[in-house]
Design a protein around this motif. Structure first.
Motif, PDB file in Angstrom:
ATOM      1  N   ARG A 143       3.475  15.578   6.982  1.00 49.97           N
ATOM      2  CA  ARG A 143       3.008  14.910   8.201  1.00 49.97           C
ATOM      3  C   ARG A 143       2.251  13.631   7.853  1.00 49.97           C
ATOM      4  NH1 ARG A 143       1.285  16.796  14.033  1.00 49.97           N
ATOM      5  NH2 ARG A 143       3.222  17.898  13.644  1.00 49.97           N
ATOM      6  N   MET A 144       1.391  13.704   6.862  1.00 53.31           N
ATOM      7  CA  MET A 144       0.652  12.513   6.445  1.00 53.31           C
ATOM      8  C   MET A 144       1.601  11.417   5.978  1.00 53.31           C
ATOM      9  SD  MET A 144      -2.471  14.340   4.394  1.00 53.31           S
ATOM     10  CE  MET A 144      -3.031  12.789   3.679  1.00 53.31           C
ATOM     11  N   GLU A 145       2.622  11.798   5.232  1.00 51.61           N
ATOM     12  CA  GLU A 145       3.594  10.810   4.753  1.00 51.61           C
ATOM     13  C   GLU A 145       4.352  10.183   5.921  1.00 51.61           C
ATOM     14  OE1 GLU A 145       7.386  10.467   1.637  1.00 51.61           O
ATOM     15  OE2 GLU A 145       6.398  12.399   1.977  1.00 51.61           O
ATOM     16  N   ALA A 146       4.765  11.009   6.874  1.00 50.98           N
ATOM     17  CA  ALA A 146       5.492  10.494   8.036  1.00 50.98           C
ATOM     18  C   ALA A 146       4.651   9.521   8.851  1.00 50.98           C
ATOM     19  CB  ALA A 146       5.954  11.656   8.915  1.00 50.98           C
ATOM     20  N   LEU A 147       3.339   9.768   8.892  1.00 44.66           N
ATOM     21  CA  LEU A 147       2.437   8.930   9.677  1.00 44.66           C
ATOM     22  C   LEU A 147       1.833   7.778   8.880  1.00 44.66           C
ATOM     23  CD1 LEU A 147       0.563  11.730  11.675  1.00 44.66           C
ATOM     24  CD2 LEU A 147       2.424  10.256  12.487  1.00 44.66           C
ATOM     25  N   GLY A 148       2.135   7.709   7.606  1.00 46.73           N
ATOM     26  CA  GLY A 148       1.601   6.631   6.773  1.00 46.73           C
ATOM     27  C   GLY A 148       0.126   6.765   6.475  1.00 46.73           C
ATOM     28  N   MET A 149      -0.388   7.996   6.464  1.00 52.52           N
ATOM     29  CA  MET A 149      -1.812   8.213   6.183  1.00 52.52           C
ATOM     30  C   MET A 149      -2.063   8.199   4.682  1.00 52.52           C
ATOM     31  SD  MET A 149      -2.766  11.258   8.888  1.00 52.52           S
ATOM     32  CE  MET A 149      -4.478  11.344   8.286  1.00 52.52           C
ATOM     33  N   PRO A 150      -3.013   7.401   4.198  1.00 54.25           N
ATOM     34  CA  PRO A 150      -3.291   7.360   2.756  1.00 54.25           C
ATOM     35  C   PRO A 150      -4.022   8.592   2.257  1.00 54.25           C
ATOM     36  CG  PRO A 150      -4.855   5.992   3.941  1.00 54.25           C
ATOM     37  CD  PRO A 150      -3.854   6.459   4.955  1.00 54.25           C
ATOM     38  N   ALA A 151      -4.754   9.270   3.142  1.00 49.68           N
ATOM     39  CA  ALA A 151      -5.542  10.456   2.783  1.00 49.68           C
ATOM     40  C   ALA A 151      -5.990  11.113   4.073  1.00 49.68           C
ATOM     41  CB  ALA A 151      -6.759  10.070   1.928  1.00 49.68           C
ATOM     42  N   LEU A 152      -6.585  12.294   3.975  1.00 48.59           N
ATOM     43  CA  LEU A 152      -7.092  12.967   5.177  1.00 48.59           C
ATOM     44  C   LEU A 152      -8.314  12.253   5.736  1.00 48.59           C
ATOM     45  CD1 LEU A 152      -6.616  16.704   4.169  1.00 48.59           C
ATOM     46  CD2 LEU A 152      -5.472  15.510   6.047  1.00 48.59           C
ATOM     47  N   TYR A 153      -9.093  11.593   4.879  1.00 48.83           N
ATOM     48  CA  TYR A 153     -10.180  10.725   5.334  1.00 48.83           C
ATOM     49  C   TYR A 153     -10.159   9.465   4.484  1.00 48.83           C
ATOM     50  CZ  TYR A 153     -12.867  13.083   1.572  1.00 48.83           C
ATOM     51  OH  TYR A 153     -13.297  13.614   0.379  1.00 48.83           O
ATOM     52  N   TYR A 154     -10.463   8.316   5.125  1.00 48.59           N
ATOM     53  CA  TYR A 154     -10.281   7.046   4.438  1.00 48.59           C
ATOM     54  C   TYR A 154     -11.027   5.944   5.176  1.00 48.59           C
ATOM     55  CZ  TYR A 154      -6.619   6.630   8.047  1.00 48.59           C
ATOM     56  OH  TYR A 154      -5.937   6.597   9.235  1.00 48.59           O
ATOM     57  N   ALA A 155     -11.088   4.766   4.567  1.00 51.17           N
ATOM     58  CA  ALA A 155     -11.788   3.620   5.141  1.00 51.17           C
ATOM     59  C   ALA A 155     -10.847   2.424   5.215  1.00 51.17           C
ATOM     60  CB  ALA A 155     -13.013   3.261   4.305  1.00 51.17           C
ATOM     61  N   VAL A 156     -11.025   1.605   6.263  1.00 49.70           N
ATOM     62  CA  VAL A 156     -10.273   0.369   6.456  1.00 49.70           C
ATOM     63  C   VAL A 156     -11.273  -0.717   6.811  1.00 49.70           C
ATOM     64  CG1 VAL A 156      -8.588  -0.820   7.919  1.00 49.70           C
ATOM     65  CG2 VAL A 156      -8.169   1.543   7.205  1.00 49.70           C
ATOM     66  N   GLU A 157     -11.114  -1.906   6.240  1.00 50.81           N
ATOM     67  CA  GLU A 157     -12.039  -3.006   6.526  1.00 50.81           C
ATOM     68  C   GLU A 157     -11.300  -4.172   7.151  1.00 50.81           C
ATOM     69  OE1 GLU A 157     -14.916  -3.914   3.487  1.00 50.81           O
ATOM     70  OE2 GLU A 157     -14.479  -2.030   2.469  1.00 50.81           O
ATOM     71  N   ARG A 158     -11.969  -4.818   8.106  1.00 52.54           N
ATOM     72  CA  ARG A 158     -11.388  -5.968   8.773  1.00 52.54           C
ATOM     73  C   ARG A 158     -12.487  -6.826   9.388  1.00 52.54           C
ATOM     74  NH1 ARG A 158      -6.275  -7.115  11.905  1.00 52.54           N
ATOM     75  NH2 ARG A 158      -6.836  -8.924  13.172  1.00 52.54           N
ATOM     76  N   GLY A 159     -12.536  -8.077   9.014  1.00 49.25           N
ATOM     77  CA  GLY A 159     -13.400  -9.063   9.649  1.00 49.25           C
ATOM     78  C   GLY A 159     -14.856  -8.674   9.777  1.00 49.25           C
ATOM     79  N   GLY A 160     -15.476  -8.171   8.723  1.00 49.52           N
ATOM     80  CA  GLY A 160     -16.882  -7.789   8.782  1.00 49.52           C
ATOM     81  C   GLY A 160     -17.125  -6.406   9.347  1.00 49.52           C
ATOM     82  N   TRP A 161     -16.047  -5.677   9.660  1.00 51.47           N
ATOM     83  CA  TRP A 161     -16.153  -4.308  10.175  1.00 51.47           C
ATOM     84  C   TRP A 161     -15.568  -3.333   9.168  1.00 51.47           C
ATOM     85  CZ3 TRP A 161     -18.414  -2.805  14.764  1.00 51.47           C
ATOM     86  CH2 TRP A 161     -18.777  -3.838  15.643  1.00 51.47           C
ATOM     87  N   MET A 162     -16.196  -2.165   9.077  1.00 48.00           N
ATOM     88  CA  MET A 162     -15.669  -1.065   8.279  1.00 48.00           C
ATOM     89  C   MET A 162     -15.346   0.076   9.237  1.00 48.00           C
ATOM     90  SD  MET A 162     -17.426   1.213   5.203  1.00 48.00           S
ATOM     91  CE  MET A 162     -17.453  -0.140   4.014  1.00 48.00           C
TER      92      MET A 162
END
Length: 314
Positions: free
Chosen positions: A131-150
């Motif tokens: 399911r994670m692979e189908a949805l493109g999830m890198p892990a069950l919990y993770y962080a993404v950063e964008r424009g000064g936001w985490m």
């Protein structure tokens, strides 16, 4: 992280139509024109508790209609040009095979698409890795950063009766969490709720300290609520609230799971539960989260309520 782009084609969607999966129609509601956006603004589309199943209605849950509701919300997000879309869990209701019907619709999202898993995503027979692979999830919990936001995506199923069978350490943590709940009579030690384990809590603490030192603002996404209290809260909600409110860089906590929705502010931290898409008959539920250096706003559409989040230390 790129948005979901999978091998399942649009033919599958037309097959569903031919089989009558779209015999029920969602109510299309007029929404206001998009406000003018500044270059610094980050806009996030929010979905939760789609609970698709090829099954008859049960009470207010119209499982098959979730396909059309999901299509409607994605078309809205694409029209508004959102910067990312977040699914807050429970894409399917019971059978892992039902995910196949959702994937062609999710492919239409034109922005990066991120997921957290809900308790129903661990239904019997579900291969979580697949399911994670189908949805493109890198892990069950993770962080993404964008424009000064985490953006922190948590796994609130980390400690639960329905995950990690045979893991003795997690089982001990589970019993401790439930014992703590019973000791104070809070009543949310339910089998459909989960908690965050020690390892993930340590990771969360490190990420918050990192964000604070760098001056990043944080939004946390998860499946289970932590505030206000309900019988559907995360098992160790009090520990999570204590940690998040101690870090002023955290500007909001956004979740699903509690189908009627909910909202509260704890020590300045707004906590929003998005209403379930599967509920409400033919009325949809989705939301937009707007972030800028000046503040944060939350706009509900369909049955989803709009909430005033305030500006916590902006």
């Amino acid at each position: 992280m790129n948005r979901v782009r999978l091998s399942v084609g649009s033919i599958g969607l037309w097959v569903l139509i031919a089989l009558g999966a779209f015999t029920q129609c969602a109510t299309v509601e007029k929404v206001p024109d998009a406000p003018t956006r500044s270059d610094e603004e980050v806009v996030i589309g929010l979905l939760s508790d789609i609970h698709y199943a090829d099954a008859a209605d049960r009470g207010p849950r119209r499982f098959r209609l979730s396909l059309e509701k999901l299509s409607e919300s994605i078309a809205f997000f694409n029209e508004r040009g959102v910067d990312m879309v977040v699914d807050l869990g429970d894409l399917t209701d019971r059978s892992p095979q039902d995910l196949k019907a959702l994937l062609p619709i999710l492919e239409r999202v034109e922005a990066p698409l991120y997921h957290v898993l809900g308790n129903h995503d661990f239904a019997r027979g579900c291969n979580v890795g697949e399911r994670m692979e189908a949805l493109g999830m890198p892990a069950l919990y993770y962080a993404v950063e964008r424009g000064g936001w985490m953006f922190l995506f948590l796994d609130t199923n980390d400690i639960a009766t329905y995950t990690h069978p045979g893991d003795r350490n997690r089982r001990k943590e589970l019993e401790r969490m439930k014992s703590d709940i019973r000791a104070v009579g809070r009543g949310h030690d339910r089998n459909w709720n989960g908690g965050i384990g020690r390892e993930q809590m340590s990771w969360l603490r490190r990420k918050l300290c990192e964000a604070g030192k760098r001056g990043s603002k944080v939004v946390v996404f998860a499946h289970h609520p932590i505030y206000p209290h309900s019988d559907s809260n995360c098992l160790n909600d009090d520990r999570i609230v204590e940690l998040l409110t101690a870090h002023k860089c955290v500007k909001a906590y956004i979740n699903g799971h509690l189908h009627p929705g909910n909202f509260g502010v704890k020590d300045g931290l707004p906590c929003v539960t998005l209403e379930a898409m599967v509920e409400g008959g033919d009325r949809n539920a989705y939301a937009l989260l707007r972030l800028s250096s000046r503040g944060i706003s939350y706009e509900g559409y369909g049955r989803a309520l709009t909430h005033e989040l305030g500006n916590r230390d902006f």
